[in-house]
Structure formats: structure tokens, C-alpha cells
Design an enzyme around this catalytic site. Sequence first.
Site, PDB file in Angstrom:
ATOM      1  N   LYS A  11       0.830  -1.210   0.000  1.00  0.00           N
ATOM      2  CA  LYS A  11       0.000   0.000   0.000  1.00  0.00           C
ATOM      3  C   LYS A  11       0.872   1.272   0.000  1.00  0.00           C
ATOM      4  O   LYS A  11       2.084   1.210   0.258  1.00  0.00           O
ATOM      5  CB  LYS A  11      -0.926  -0.038   1.212  1.00  0.00           C
ATOM      6  N   ASN A 114      -1.953   0.356   6.757  1.00  0.00           N
ATOM      7  CA  ASN A 114      -1.466  -0.920   7.298  1.00  0.00           C
ATOM      8  C   ASN A 114      -0.615  -1.738   6.313  1.00  0.00           C
ATOM      9  O   ASN A 114      -0.589  -2.963   6.376  1.00  0.00           O
ATOM     10  CB  ASN A 114      -2.619  -1.727   7.908  1.00  0.00           C
ATOM     11  N   HIS A 117      -2.121  -5.406   1.511  1.00  0.00           N
ATOM     12  CA  HIS A 117      -3.396  -6.106   1.307  1.00  0.00           C
ATOM     13  C   HIS A 117      -3.069  -7.512   0.834  1.00  0.00           C
ATOM     14  O   HIS A 117      -2.113  -7.707   0.082  1.00  0.00           O
ATOM     15  CB  HIS A 117      -4.238  -5.406   0.224  1.00  0.00           C
ATOM     16  N   GLU A 128      -9.615 -10.714  -7.534  1.00  0.00           N
ATOM     17  CA  GLU A 128      -8.627  -9.639  -7.375  1.00  0.00           C
ATOM     18  C   GLU A 128      -7.482  -9.778  -8.381  1.00  0.00           C
ATOM     19  O   GLU A 128      -6.982  -8.776  -8.905  1.00  0.00           O
ATOM     20  CB  GLU A 128      -8.089  -9.649  -5.942  1.00  0.00           C
TER      21      GLU A 128
END
Length: 141
Positions: A11, A114, A117, A128
Amino acid sequence: MSAERTLSIIKPDAVAKNVIGQIVARFESAGLKVIAARMMQLSRADAERFYAVHSARPFFKDLVDFMISGPVFVQVLEGEGAILKNRDLMGATDPKKAEKGTIRADFADSIDANAVHGSDAPETAAVEIGFFFPGINVHSR
Ligand code: IDP
């Protein structure tokens, strides 16, 4: 257990911290292979579509804002039990609750930022992977 494929996203917070290599090294050390990767800037529409399952949650707008705040590094990881293995390496969603030595415990600052993913089940992994890499097989052969 047979070889499996899962989607990983490093991320914007972790990309900004310059720890892509350190995170990928953890996947590789655990026996996962990077079989596809791309660095990209998500559009708001991309992020809203990717996280559509959370659209009714109170944190949805913050999550989308965060995911488009900078580039992300998206990969397909392959290996024995890749989905669970990646989830174990990542640690709990909230880094304060993540086990020591996990990616989120070591690199994440908050439940919003965080670091990573990872797909949570075979069905979501397939969707995905198709979302980011329409050209590749969602299942290993
Ligand atoms: P996961 O990423 O560990 O699979 P999910 O429950 O699927 O966790 O949530 C997706 C993302 O939404 C999380 O990684 C986190 O960035 C964000 N998120 C989840 N719960 C909260 C919350 O309570 N507050 C703020 N952000 C959250």
C-alpha cells in the site's frame, strides 16, 4: 496442499517508506514466488471498485482516500497455500494487534495505513487477480 495464487498489494504507506524490497523478501523467504507485478497509481474509481465490499462501512471514504494517496505495488504470489501463507506473513489488520515479526507489526502505523493487502480466500483471490492482471491465469497449473 497444491500451489495457489493470491493477490498482494503493497500500500502507499509502505511504498513511501521505501520498503517494497524488504516486504517482497519476506514473501520469497516464505517460499512464495512473485509471478506478476506492477507499480501503479490507483484512480478513485479503481479503489472504490476494488473495495466495493466495504462500501457501506464508515471507514470506506478514508480507505479509498488512502489507497489513492500514492503509488501501490501490486503482485501475484504463487506457492503452496499462498493465500493463508500471505495472510500469516501480513499479520492482523490492526498493526497494534499484529503478531511480532509480521509485516504489519514491523512496517504499518495504523489500521488505515497498514502496509499490505492480501486476498482472504480462493474466490476473492481469483477476482482480485483478474482485476489487476486480466491477462494471467488466476489458478496455477
Ligand atoms: P484486511 O486488509 O486485513 O483483509 P479488511 O477487513 O478486508 O482487512 O479491511 C480492508 C482494509 O480496510 C484494511 O486493510 C484497512 O486498511 C481498512 N480497515 C478495516 N477496518 C478498518 C477500521 O475499523 N478502521 C479503518 N480502516 C479499516
